[in-house]
Design a protein around this motif. Structure first.
Motif, PDB file in Angstrom:
ATOM      1  N   MET A   1       0.854  -1.181   0.000  1.00  0.00           N
ATOM      2  CA  MET A   1       0.000   0.000   0.000  1.00  0.00           C
ATOM      3  C   MET A   1       0.894   1.236   0.000  1.00  0.00           C
ATOM      4  SD  MET A   1      -2.764   1.290   2.871  1.00  0.00           S
ATOM      5  CE  MET A   1      -4.306   0.834   2.121  1.00  0.00           C
ATOM      6  N   LEU A  31      -4.744   6.264   0.987  1.00  0.00           N
ATOM      7  CA  LEU A  31      -6.046   6.196   0.339  1.00  0.00           C
ATOM      8  C   LEU A  31      -6.718   4.928   0.886  1.00  0.00           C
ATOM      9  CD1 LEU A  31      -6.693   6.479  -3.505  1.00  0.00           C
ATOM     10  CD2 LEU A  31      -8.257   5.603  -1.790  1.00  0.00           C
ATOM     11  N   THR A  32      -7.466   5.106   1.944  1.00  0.00           N
ATOM     12  CA  THR A  32      -8.123   3.989   2.633  1.00  0.00           C
ATOM     13  C   THR A  32      -9.563   3.836   2.151  1.00  0.00           C
ATOM     14  OG1 THR A  32      -8.936   5.397   4.404  1.00  0.00           O
ATOM     15  CG2 THR A  32      -6.722   4.446   4.698  1.00  0.00           C
ATOM     16  N   PRO A  33     -10.178   2.696   2.435  1.00  0.00           N
ATOM     17  CA  PRO A  33     -11.610   2.560   2.107  1.00  0.00           C
ATOM     18  C   PRO A  33     -12.456   3.635   2.783  1.00  0.00           C
ATOM     19  CG  PRO A  33     -10.656   0.410   2.579  1.00  0.00           C
ATOM     20  CD  PRO A  33      -9.599   1.432   2.919  1.00  0.00           C
ATOM     21  N   ALA A  34     -12.128   3.990   4.020  1.00  0.00           N
ATOM     22  CA  ALA A  34     -12.900   5.024   4.726  1.00  0.00           C
ATOM     23  C   ALA A  34     -12.738   6.388   4.054  1.00  0.00           C
ATOM     24  CB  ALA A  34     -12.471   5.104   6.188  1.00  0.00           C
ATOM     25  N   ARG A  36     -12.106   6.847   0.850  1.00  0.00           N
ATOM     26  CA  ARG A  36     -12.862   6.740  -0.403  1.00  0.00           C
ATOM     27  C   ARG A  36     -14.358   6.945  -0.145  1.00  0.00           C
ATOM     28  NH1 ARG A  36     -10.857   4.798  -4.804  1.00  0.00           N
ATOM     29  NH2 ARG A  36      -9.304   3.486  -3.814  1.00  0.00           N
ATOM     30  N   GLU A  37     -14.879   6.372   0.945  1.00  0.00           N
ATOM     31  CA  GLU A  37     -16.295   6.508   1.280  1.00  0.00           C
ATOM     32  C   GLU A  37     -16.669   7.922   1.705  1.00  0.00           C
ATOM     33  OE1 GLU A  37     -17.379   3.592   4.189  1.00  0.00           O
ATOM     34  OE2 GLU A  37     -16.651   1.943   2.951  1.00  0.00           O
ATOM     35  N   SER A  38     -15.688   8.685   2.208  1.00  0.00           N
ATOM     36  CA  SER A  38     -15.995  10.026   2.701  1.00  0.00           C
ATOM     37  C   SER A  38     -16.124  11.053   1.579  1.00  0.00           C
ATOM     38  CB  SER A  38     -14.939  10.473   3.721  1.00  0.00           C
ATOM     39  OG  SER A  38     -13.703  10.712   3.083  1.00  0.00           O
ATOM     40  N   ASP A  44      -8.603   7.990  -7.926  1.00  0.00           N
ATOM     41  CA  ASP A  44      -7.567   7.617  -6.958  1.00  0.00           C
ATOM     42  C   ASP A  44      -6.529   8.712  -6.770  1.00  0.00           C
ATOM     43  OD1 ASP A  44      -8.829   5.227  -6.539  1.00  0.00           O
ATOM     44  OD2 ASP A  44      -7.290   3.985  -7.486  1.00  0.00           O
ATOM     45  N   LEU A  92      -5.436  -0.167   9.384  1.00  0.00           N
ATOM     46  CA  LEU A  92      -6.363   0.936   9.164  1.00  0.00           C
ATOM     47  C   LEU A  92      -6.838   1.464  10.509  1.00  0.00           C
ATOM     48  CD1 LEU A  92      -8.488  -0.613   6.277  1.00  0.00           C
ATOM     49  CD2 LEU A  92      -6.518   0.909   6.077  1.00  0.00           C
ATOM     50  N   PRO A  94      -9.593   4.045  11.092  1.00  0.00           N
ATOM     51  CA  PRO A  94     -10.664   5.017  10.832  1.00  0.00           C
ATOM     52  C   PRO A  94     -11.195   5.664  12.101  1.00  0.00           C
ATOM     53  CG  PRO A  94     -11.470   2.781  10.548  1.00  0.00           C
ATOM     54  CD  PRO A  94      -9.973   2.689  10.755  1.00  0.00           C
TER      55      PRO A  94
END
Length: 170
Positions: A1, A31-34, A36-38, A44, A92, A94
């Motif tokens: 990552m 660049l975490t999933p959280a 990206r969701e925010s 990217d 991670l 979050p």
């Protein structure tokens, strides 16, 4: 990552000398999933820029703690530093922030993908932002504007092999 590690110029000097870097508290941004969701949208590259901005703000906090560049007689200029590195293991976090990750142990020079450092034209704004970063974190609008002033400056990109020359030219 790909992770973005907040740092200071003194930490870059240590990385150049020792060939490894211990992130303060193991904290990095990615660049975490959280993250990206925010965001409602963004590719990217745009989302990675958000993680870099967070790492650059954390660099201000580190400089404030070290006193880098804040004094007239400082040996190193006031410049935000972000180390981009590729690592296998991150946790991670979050609960701390959407872009925060923790990395165990040292990051070696071989892990470093690139270096992001302010140019000399940003120094006055960086010094001001260093003084106000805590107040901005606590919601002071004027302090947040000062942070915004320094964020208007793009960080310069340097390849890992340019590190000795970058430090020599400071």
């Amino acid at each position: 990552m790909r992770i973005y590690l907040p740092a200071t110029l003194s930490m870059l000097t240590a990385l150049s000398t020792a060939g490894e870097f211990r992130p303060v508290g193991g904290t990095a941004f990615a660049l975490t999933p959280a993250l990206r969701e925010s965001y409602l949208d963004g590719d990217d590259e745009e989302l990675a820029e958000a993680a870099i901005r967070e790492a650059a703000r954390a660099s201000l906090r580190l400089m404030a703690a070290e006193g880098d560049g804040a004094d007239e007689g400082a040996s190193l200029p006031a410049r935000r530093v972000v180390i981009a590195a590729d690592v296998d293991e991150v946790k991670l976090r979050p609960d701390l922030d959407v872009a925060v990750v923790k990395t165990p142990g040292m990051v070696t020079l071989a892990d470093v993908a690139s270096l992001l450092v302010d140019g000399s034209e940003a120094e006055d704004k960086v010094i001001r932002a260093m003084e106000l970063v805590d107040a901005a974190d606590l919601g002071d609008e004027d302090a947040e504007l000062a942070i915004g002033d320094v964020e208007d400056f793009d960080l310069g990109w340097y390849a890992t092999q340019e590190l000795p020359f970058l430090l020599e030219l400071l």
